[in-house]
Design an enzyme around this catalytic site. Sequence first.
Site, mmCIF file in Angstrom:
data_model
loop_
_atom_site.group_PDB
_atom_site.id
_atom_site.type_symbol
_atom_site.label_atom_id
_atom_site.label_comp_id
_atom_site.label_asym_id
_atom_site.label_seq_id
_atom_site.Cartn_x
_atom_site.Cartn_y
_atom_site.Cartn_z
ATOM 1 C CB CYS A 180 41.432 5.589 -10.226
ATOM 2 S SG CYS A 180 40.657 3.996 -9.914
ATOM 3 C CD GLU A 181 39.496 10.699 -6.190
ATOM 4 O OE1 GLU A 181 38.767 11.487 -5.565
ATOM 5 O OE2 GLU A 181 40.593 10.296 -5.776
#
Length: 402
Positions: A329-330
Amino acid sequence: MNHREHLIQLANKYGTPLYIYDSCKIQNQYRKMKKAFSEIKSLIINYACKANTNLNILKFFKKLGSGLDTVSIQEVELGLKAGFQPRKIIFTPNGVSIQEIKKAASFGVRITIDNLSILEQFGEYNPNYSVGIRINPHIMAGGHLKISVGHIDSKFGISYYQIPHMKRILKNTGLKIEGFHMHTGSDISNIKSFLEGVQVLLQIATDFPNLDYIDFGSGFKVPYTKNDIKTDLSTLSNSITDKFKVFCKTYGNQVTFIFEPGKFLVSESGYFLVHVNVIKHTTSTVFAGVDSGFNHFLRPMFYDAYHCIENISNPNGRFRFYTVVGYICESDTFGLNRKIQEIREGDILCIKNAGAYCFSMSSNYNSRYRPSEVMILNGKDFLIRKRETMQDLIRNIVEIDI
């Protein structure tokens, strides 16, 4: 069965994401280096195990006749567990405490010290234990700033300008030196910088009688694409062999010659297989999202490293451009705007050169499990690390009442 079909079979058998290591490639690389430097009769190759510390990889190198280069006390203990004799292990840490150095000494391994403070402390603790010294040759080398470790501002090694101070410590403590070591960086494509470091180390060694070895480190570059530059072992061997022979003749003793390659030996043996979860179109980009991320394969994000990506499920597909991304999640990119055979959801992608600094740099970021590892040995596949489970994630958690 061809190579691509075999990889797909292993992905189906063990699941993805999956690391696969081909022992034949490791053996070929080891023998290639031995052959290139065969004129040096005192040659020793120590595998730099930080590249890949799976116990089975270590055992395979022991079988090949390799020694071991370690950088942590845990790697030392893994090497001993793999069956290496203590004197076949060199411990070359950086920034560790004197307690860790003392523990290594208790195992009887060879120790390389790279700063004056620890040298003095160890000399007072155990002056009868001969040690090696890591020299900083003040040379900028390597394929990326983060893996260039021999320049003047590097945290590694004792500067050759500090040799007088080092000599004073040796005199005051009675500590003996058995060898010198250097490592200028990784992915060295220009051998000129490597040879400059060799010259510095040989020059320093002439002032120290009765040395047992000189360790020239490694950093040899492997190709990441079909036309990529790689270290020319033949040219390097011719240059170093002549210099070393002249040195030994002048020195009056046949000193042991040590290399400590890691990536060169294992990088090309490794394949990382991932499944495609989703194809996502934006206004300018086609993303192929896979069931892995930089928690498993950090090099592209950390070093801007290029790794070839192939769609082994659709080898004859039309080539299109994709950005291959992970599920972290990045920002999490394996390859940006790559020309790859048409990718469909459910396809298996193969990321190459995955044998070095890949699994060994993995983590549980986003609470993801680390993947399985498989070794191909004598034509058979063996699971050498199980895929993690939730139990692995919480094993060391101590719950309290809240």
